[in-house]
Structure formats: structure tokens, C-alpha cells
Motif scaffolding. Structure first.
Motif, short mmCIF file in Angstrom:
data_model
loop_
_atom_site.label_atom_id
_atom_site.label_comp_id
_atom_site.label_asym_id
_atom_site.label_seq_id
_atom_site.Cartn_x
_atom_site.Cartn_y
_atom_site.Cartn_z
N UNK A 115 51.69 37.61 63.07
CA UNK A 115 50.81 36.97 62.10
C UNK A 115 49.37 37.45 62.27
N UNK A 116 48.68 37.62 61.15
CA UNK A 116 47.27 37.98 61.12
C UNK A 116 46.58 37.00 60.16
N UNK A 117 45.86 36.00 60.70
CA UNK A 117 45.20 35.03 59.83
C UNK A 117 44.01 35.66 59.08
N UNK A 118 43.89 35.34 57.81
CA UNK A 118 42.80 35.84 56.97
C UNK A 118 42.07 34.65 56.35
N UNK A 119 40.76 34.80 56.20
CA UNK A 119 39.96 33.85 55.44
C UNK A 119 39.54 34.55 54.16
N UNK A 120 39.77 33.91 53.04
CA UNK A 120 39.42 34.49 51.74
C UNK A 120 38.02 34.07 51.33
N UNK A 121 37.46 34.77 50.37
CA UNK A 121 36.09 34.50 49.93
C UNK A 121 35.94 33.12 49.30
N UNK A 122 37.02 32.53 48.82
CA UNK A 122 36.93 31.17 48.26
C UNK A 122 37.05 30.09 49.33
N UNK A 123 37.13 30.50 50.61
CA UNK A 123 37.20 29.56 51.72
C UNK A 123 38.60 29.19 52.15
N UNK A 124 39.61 29.60 51.40
CA UNK A 124 40.98 29.29 51.78
C UNK A 124 41.46 30.24 52.87
N UNK A 125 42.53 29.83 53.53
CA UNK A 125 43.11 30.62 54.61
C UNK A 125 44.53 31.02 54.23
N UNK A 126 44.91 32.24 54.58
CA UNK A 126 46.27 32.75 54.37
C UNK A 126 46.68 33.51 55.62
N UNK A 127 47.97 33.80 55.72
CA UNK A 127 48.48 34.55 56.86
C UNK A 127 49.10 35.85 56.35
N UNK A 128 48.56 36.98 56.82
CA UNK A 128 49.17 38.28 56.58
C UNK A 128 50.09 38.54 57.77
N UNK A 129 50.91 39.56 57.70
CA UNK A 129 51.84 39.86 58.78
C UNK A 129 52.12 41.36 58.81
N UNK A 130 52.46 41.85 60.01
CA UNK A 130 52.80 43.26 60.18
C UNK A 130 53.55 43.45 61.49
N UNK A 131 54.25 44.55 61.59
CA UNK A 131 54.93 44.89 62.84
C UNK A 131 53.93 45.18 63.94
N UNK A 132 52.79 45.73 63.58
CA UNK A 132 51.70 46.04 64.51
C UNK A 132 50.44 45.34 64.00
N UNK A 133 50.22 44.13 64.48
CA UNK A 133 49.09 43.33 63.99
C UNK A 133 47.75 43.99 64.28
N UNK A 134 47.63 44.65 65.42
CA UNK A 134 46.38 45.32 65.75
C UNK A 134 46.04 46.43 64.76
N UNK A 135 47.05 47.22 64.41
CA UNK A 135 46.83 48.30 63.44
C UNK A 135 46.50 47.73 62.06
N UNK A 136 47.12 46.61 61.69
CA UNK A 136 46.80 45.98 60.41
C UNK A 136 45.36 45.48 60.41
#
Length: 163
Positions: free
Chosen positions: A124-145
Motif C-alpha cells: 500500500x502507498x497512501x496518497x493525499x489528494x488536492x481536495x484533502x481526501x485520502x486514497x491508497x495506491x498499491x504496487x509490487x514495489x512500493x518504493x519504486x512507485x
């Protein structure tokens, strides 16, 4: 600030900063290879080969594996370009990402790509969007993402300064 799931952004492969296809294509060879091996075994032991049965078996296993590969390539792909983050079938503009977090996501945070949770074997890679909401991105290699997202955000800032 929502993703546009209707169209594929940036089809130029040179613009890719990070890519995970979701699944390789070589597993589709299992069915034909198993069928060919079965046919060769029947020939080697001197039995009358059941050629039609082995052809049907090979085609059937090829079809099943093709469905599996297609589904994984469609729903588990991860792609970062200079303008978009693609998670499965969901596309999020890099301009809509305000911050990329290093910590763990909060429970109940919306997962990109349409799933309820981060897919197995993905980080999981947590992201904060410009509207203030939070979402979770994901990848096999979180560091590279994270690195690709940071690079894409830097490119976006440089490009906006030029304009």
C-alpha cells in the motif's frame, strides 16, 4: 479530483516512469505444452495417440490461462506517466496528488483500482489528494512507485513553470 476510468491516458511508452503489467503472458503456454507432452508420452509408450483429445485439452487450458492472464493484466496493472497514475482500470491525474505518504494507510481509506482492499502481494502507498481526501495506491514495489510519483510530480511542476 476524481479519476477518469473511461479513457486510457498517455499511450506513449517513452512517457512511462513506472509500469507493472499485472501478469506475464508466458503462463498461457502451459496448456499447449502439457497437451504436447501428453501426446508425446502416448507416442513414446507405443499407444495409439488420442490426438483430438490432446488438441481439445491444449486449447481448453490455453483458453483458461488466457482468461486468467487477461484479468490480471486488466485489473492489476500499475502505470505511472508524467500525467497519470493508472491502478487497474482507474486513472488518476498526477496534478490531483498533493502528497505521497510513507506510513500505513488508515483503515477504511478508499483503494484505487476499484477493489475493497489492496491486492495480495502488493504494498500500500497512501496518497493525499488536492481536495484533502485520502486514497491508497498499491504496487509490487512500493518504493519504486513512490519514486515514480515524486518524479512525475516534479515534472509537472517544471512543466507548469514553463507555461
Amino acid at each position: 479530483m476524481t479519476a477518469d476510468p473511461t479513457r486510457e491516458p498517455d499511450t506513449d511508452p517513452a512517457a512511462e516512469l513506472y509500469a507493472e503489467p499485472g501478469a506475464p503472458r508466458w503462463p498461457m503456454l502451459f496448456g499447449p505444452l502439457i497437451a504436447a507432452a501428453g501426446l508425446l508420452v502416448e507416442l513414446a509408450i507405443g499407444d495409439r495417440p488420442h490426438t483430438l483429445m490432446w488438441i481439445i485439452t491444449g486449447v481448453g487450458l490455453l483458453w483458461l490461462n488466457a482468461v486468467w492472464v487477461y484479468a490480471r493484466r486488466r485489473f492489476l496493472r500499475v502505470r505511472v506517466t508524467g500525467t497519470h497514475l493508472t491502478q487497474g482500470q482507474e486513472h488518476l491525474k498526477i496534478a490531483d496528488i498533493a502528497a505521497v505518504s510513507d506510513g500505513a494507510p488508515k483503515p477504511g481509506t478508499r483503494v484505487l483500482g476499484g477493489g475493497l482492499t489492496v491486492p495480495r502481494r502488493y504494498e500500500a502507498v497512501p496518497l493525499t489528494l488536492t481536495d484533502g481526501s485520502h486514497v491508497v495506491a498499491w504496487a509490487g514495489d512500493a518504493g519504486a512507485l513512490r519514486e515514480a510519483l515524486a518524479q512525475a510530480r516534479k515534472q509537472r511542476v517544471r512543466n507548469s513553470r514553463r507555461e
